[in-house]
Scaffold this motif. Structure first.
Motif, mmCIF file in Angstrom:
data_model
loop_
_atom_site.group_PDB
_atom_site.id
_atom_site.type_symbol
_atom_site.label_atom_id
_atom_site.label_comp_id
_atom_site.label_asym_id
_atom_site.label_seq_id
_atom_site.Cartn_x
_atom_site.Cartn_y
_atom_site.Cartn_z
ATOM 1 N N SER A 72 70.139 54.187 79.669
ATOM 2 C CA SER A 72 69.941 52.618 78.956
ATOM 3 C C SER A 72 71.053 51.742 79.232
ATOM 4 N N CYS A 120 63.299 61.029 83.921
ATOM 5 C CA CYS A 120 62.337 60.588 82.454
ATOM 6 C C CYS A 120 61.488 59.247 83.099
ATOM 7 N N ASP A 122 61.104 56.391 81.432
ATOM 8 C CA ASP A 122 61.611 55.751 80.387
ATOM 9 C C ASP A 122 62.750 54.563 81.206
ATOM 10 N N GLN A 275 58.154 59.932 73.695
ATOM 11 C CA GLN A 275 59.746 58.858 74.165
ATOM 12 C C GLN A 275 60.798 58.831 73.226
ATOM 13 N N ALA A 279 64.014 53.698 73.766
ATOM 14 C CA ALA A 279 62.663 53.046 74.702
ATOM 15 C C ALA A 279 61.456 52.163 73.638
ATOM 16 N N TYR A 280 61.623 53.065 72.506
ATOM 17 C CA TYR A 280 60.251 52.845 71.132
ATOM 18 C C TYR A 280 59.928 51.902 70.846
#
Length: 333
Positions: A72, A120, A122, A275, A279-280
């Motif tokens: 991220s 992935c 996300d 997830q 992300a969630y």
């Protein structure tokens, strides 16, 4: 104009009776700090096996969320799922039904890691080598292969040598056992990250795990070091959690992270939506904690690199896990 934390302080106050308000203020400040932090890239790919033969300590959850936290923030990450349960594959949203191309096909030499890798959904910089229940038969099949402990290492070496853009981190999610799949993971890795649940039972098998790692060091992988321990399922409201954390800090002060992972419903919910917690629930307590843990890991990279160079140049140098093993054995006596 008042900041969000100033408003919360005014509403909830700072007295002990207003612990809920204090927690919200603290979480808001931690989120602000982590958003401003820089996640530096390592000079070389760091290969980290996430291992603990005891189940239910947050091993797969740690693999998934540390990897997602790093991705991220723009780092390039590869997750290799070596657990036949395939839980890491589920949480990262990649296909891993029986019969799908997976790490089992790599071990069987039918495919390469590059051919089974998936992105992935996300995080575009997070790649996943999935596992399925097919992998459960690999232990028996590996037993008949020469140099069976180095199968994953050779495939990973080929991948890293052929990649045009290198990975910053490779995380290997180990099954909760001490069999050939774990041995392959430890032989392929440079570092071991051990998640430890904040309960006394979780400490019981730690000596056995460290002993196994020491044997792998002596026989197969002299570069391997236990670089990180992470306390999971931590409840700061209970005396037990605090005592366990203090005990781990006492015996393993150089490798246990200052960050602890809290018990949080959303951390458990996230995999059911395929997830990671990053992300969630990106601004929640679980996400913040895993981002902080990931930041600590990146900040330790210089120390890890220096350690590896010292291990190669000085055969008499003691590595981290050897020191910690002596401590653990002394404690058990």
């Amino acid at each position: 104009m008042e900041s969000a934390s100033d408003v919360l302080k005014r509403i909830f106050g700072t007295s002990q009776q207003s612990s809920m308000g204090a927690d919200i203020v603290d979480q808001t400040q931690r989120l602000r700090n982590i958003e401003a932090a820089t996640f530096s890239k390592p000079k070389q790919t760091r290969v980290i096996a996430v291992a603990n033969q005891k189940g239910g300590v947050g091993k797969t959850t740690t693999t998934v969320n540390i990897s997602a936290a790093l991705a991220s923030r723009g780092l390039s990450v590869l997750v290799i799922d070596m657990d036949p349960q395939g839980n890491a594959s589920t949480a990262l949203g990649v296909k891993h039904s029986p019969g799908e191309a997976s790490v089992y096909d790599v071990i069987e030499a039918r495919l390469t890691l590059d051919e089974v890798m998936q992105t992935c959904p996300d995080f575009p910089t997070l790649q996943v080598v999935p596992a399925s229940i097919d992998l459960s038969g690999a232990e028996l099949e590996l037993a008949d292969i020469q140099q069976r402990q180095f199968v994953l290492k050779e495939h990973l070496r080929s991948l890293l040598n052929e990649q045009s853009e290198r990975f910053d981190f490779v995380f290997i999610d180990c099954p909760p056992s001490l069999g050939l799949l774990v041995l392959n993971s430890l032989c392929a890795a440079q570092e071991v990250l051990i998640p430890i649940q904040a309960e006394y039972y979780a400490l019981e098998g730690l000596g056995q795990l460290l002993h196994t790692i020491s044997l792998v060091q002596q026989s197969y992988n002299r570069q391997l070091q236990v670089s990180t321990m992470l306390v999971t399922m931590f409840d700061k409201r209970t005396l037990l959690s605090r005592e366990v954390f203090e005990e781990i800090q006492k015996h393993y002060p150089k490798i246990v992270l200052k960050t602890t992972i809290p018990r949080a419903v959303k951390i458990s919910e996230a995999p059911s939506f395929n997830q990671s917690i990053i992300a969630y629930d990106p601004k929640g307590a679980g996400s913040i904690a895993y981002l902080e843990a990931a930041l600590e890991i990146t900040n330790r990279q210089q120390k890890s690199a220096q350690h590896n160079r010292a291990s190669k140049s000085n055969t008499d140098a003691q590595d981290t896990v050897s020191i910690e093993l002596e401590t653990a054995e002394g404690t058990q006596e």
